[in-house]
Design an enzyme around this catalytic site. Sequence first.
Site, PDB file in Angstrom:
ATOM      1  N   SER A  57       0.803  -1.231   0.000  1.00 38.20           N
ATOM      2  CA  SER A  57       0.000   0.000   0.000  1.00 38.20           C
ATOM      3  C   SER A  57       0.835   1.279   0.000  1.00 38.20           C
ATOM      4  O   SER A  57       0.268   2.375  -0.109  1.00 38.20           O
ATOM      5  CB  SER A  57      -0.954   0.009   1.198  1.00 38.20           C
ATOM      6  OG  SER A  57      -2.090  -0.790   0.919  1.00 38.20           O
ATOM      7  N   LYS A  60       0.183   3.692  -2.737  1.00 39.01           N
ATOM      8  CA  LYS A  60      -0.844   4.735  -2.686  1.00 39.01           C
ATOM      9  C   LYS A  60      -0.244   6.131  -2.533  1.00 39.01           C
ATOM     10  O   LYS A  60      -0.923   7.135  -2.783  1.00 39.01           O
ATOM     11  CB  LYS A  60      -1.823   4.449  -1.556  1.00 39.01           C
ATOM     12  CG  LYS A  60      -2.657   3.174  -1.762  1.00 39.01           C
ATOM     13  CD  LYS A  60      -3.682   3.011  -0.651  1.00 39.01           C
ATOM     14  CE  LYS A  60      -4.571   1.786  -0.888  1.00 39.01           C
ATOM     15  NZ  LYS A  60      -3.965   0.539  -0.416  1.00 39.01           N
ATOM     16  N   SER A 119      -6.604   3.681   3.853  1.00 35.01           N
ATOM     17  CA  SER A 119      -5.858   2.827   2.918  1.00 35.01           C
ATOM     18  C   SER A 119      -6.797   2.031   2.017  1.00 35.01           C
ATOM     19  O   SER A 119      -6.569   0.854   1.715  1.00 35.01           O
ATOM     20  CB  SER A 119      -4.918   1.876   3.668  1.00 35.01           C
ATOM     21  OG  SER A 119      -3.935   1.353   2.782  1.00 35.01           O
ATOM     22  N   LYS A 221       2.622   6.676   5.637  1.00 37.64           N
ATOM     23  CA  LYS A 221       1.798   5.577   5.114  1.00 37.64           C
ATOM     24  C   LYS A 221       2.359   4.244   5.566  1.00 37.64           C
ATOM     25  O   LYS A 221       3.564   4.081   5.720  1.00 37.64           O
ATOM     26  CB  LYS A 221       1.780   5.634   3.579  1.00 37.64           C
ATOM     27  CG  LYS A 221       0.767   4.694   2.928  1.00 37.64           C
ATOM     28  CD  LYS A 221      -0.649   5.202   3.094  1.00 37.64           C
ATOM     29  CE  LYS A 221      -1.691   4.217   2.591  1.00 37.64           C
ATOM     30  NZ  LYS A 221      -1.789   3.002   3.424  1.00 37.64           N
TER      31      LYS A 221
END
Length: 381
Positions: A57, A60, A119, A221
């Site tokens: 992720s 992202k 997320s 993140k």
Amino acid sequence: MKKIIAALATSVMLMTSAVAQTLPAPNIAAKSWLLLDATSGQIIASQDPNARIEPASLTKIMTAYVTFGALRDKKITLNQMVNVSTKAWKVDASSSKMFIDPATPVSINDLLYGLMVQSGNDAAVALAEAVAGDESAFVVLMNKEAQRLGLTSTHFANPHGLPSPENYSTAQDLSQLAQHVIRDFPEFYKIDSVKSFTYNKITQQNRNRLLWLDPTVDGMKTGHTEAAGYCMIASAKRPNGAGERRLISVVLGTASDQVRTQESQKLLNWGFQNFDTVKLYSKGQPIATPEIWKGSKNAVKIGFAQDVMVTVPKGVAGKMKPALERKDPLVAPLAENSRVGTLKMVVDGKPMLELPVVALETVEQASIFGRAWDSIRLWLK
């Protein structure tokens, strides 16, 4: 100009590795990791920073970066409502989602919070479709941005980071991407500091546990897949002399959520506690005014094309002494930003840093008589 700035950045990195070798890095329980001082642009320490990894992720972050660019260029707006496609709605049901619904349009603003706080993989697809028309076209934009930013070991296959052999990056590339988000879009980066977000009557917490544990952490993140392990990019800003200093940690391939959190905290604390970032020179600040021959002026101001910030172990900054080496004789014509020498910063008699010195102004040629007179003077010199 770009070559001069690149040379300056390379010189600073070389100095960092040379000085940092005297200070052992902490043991970090991760497959690869890196600590970047975003204020100076220096990598303080790392382990296998160029090892190819699955970014999960963390992908992202690029999805957000491309979307921020579209907002800046007014291709989309925060209040713009987006129809949710079946593809976005049905993205891997077992993965993280913000729970958008094809029956209910959603704003770009909510999708960004769903992307970075929750997320949501469904948010990633919906944003990709809103920005580029479809997911594949958006992925092309992601890779173009990666190339433009110099992320040479990165490639994206989708906007969410679900497993794909064509989705890969490195700790070093991810640190640079994180730095660009913070520098290029500070007004949107603040989303990363939000601890929870509610959409469709479902409240989800930010997976960055450091937001609760360390008040100086304001992003960025987390990511996890079975192959990638537990990954995290964290950024913190703390006092540095009269100003502030930002560090970015990248920790990849840890064993659990708890481990990625504690190792990220360890790395940030080590960097803040053991290093200082100092400003040596300002952009455009003359460090010398040497004589120039055959020119419309008798002397030229020389210095640096950008501010010179360096990160050094505590106690080293006061020991650094400058030693200027010029490419004499300087002869006109001389263009602004032309390299004219090197400034070495010496610690205990050893050169620890080399900085490219440039002309801070353009000097045109003198008249034919002036050039002839200086030719004679040079010959007699």
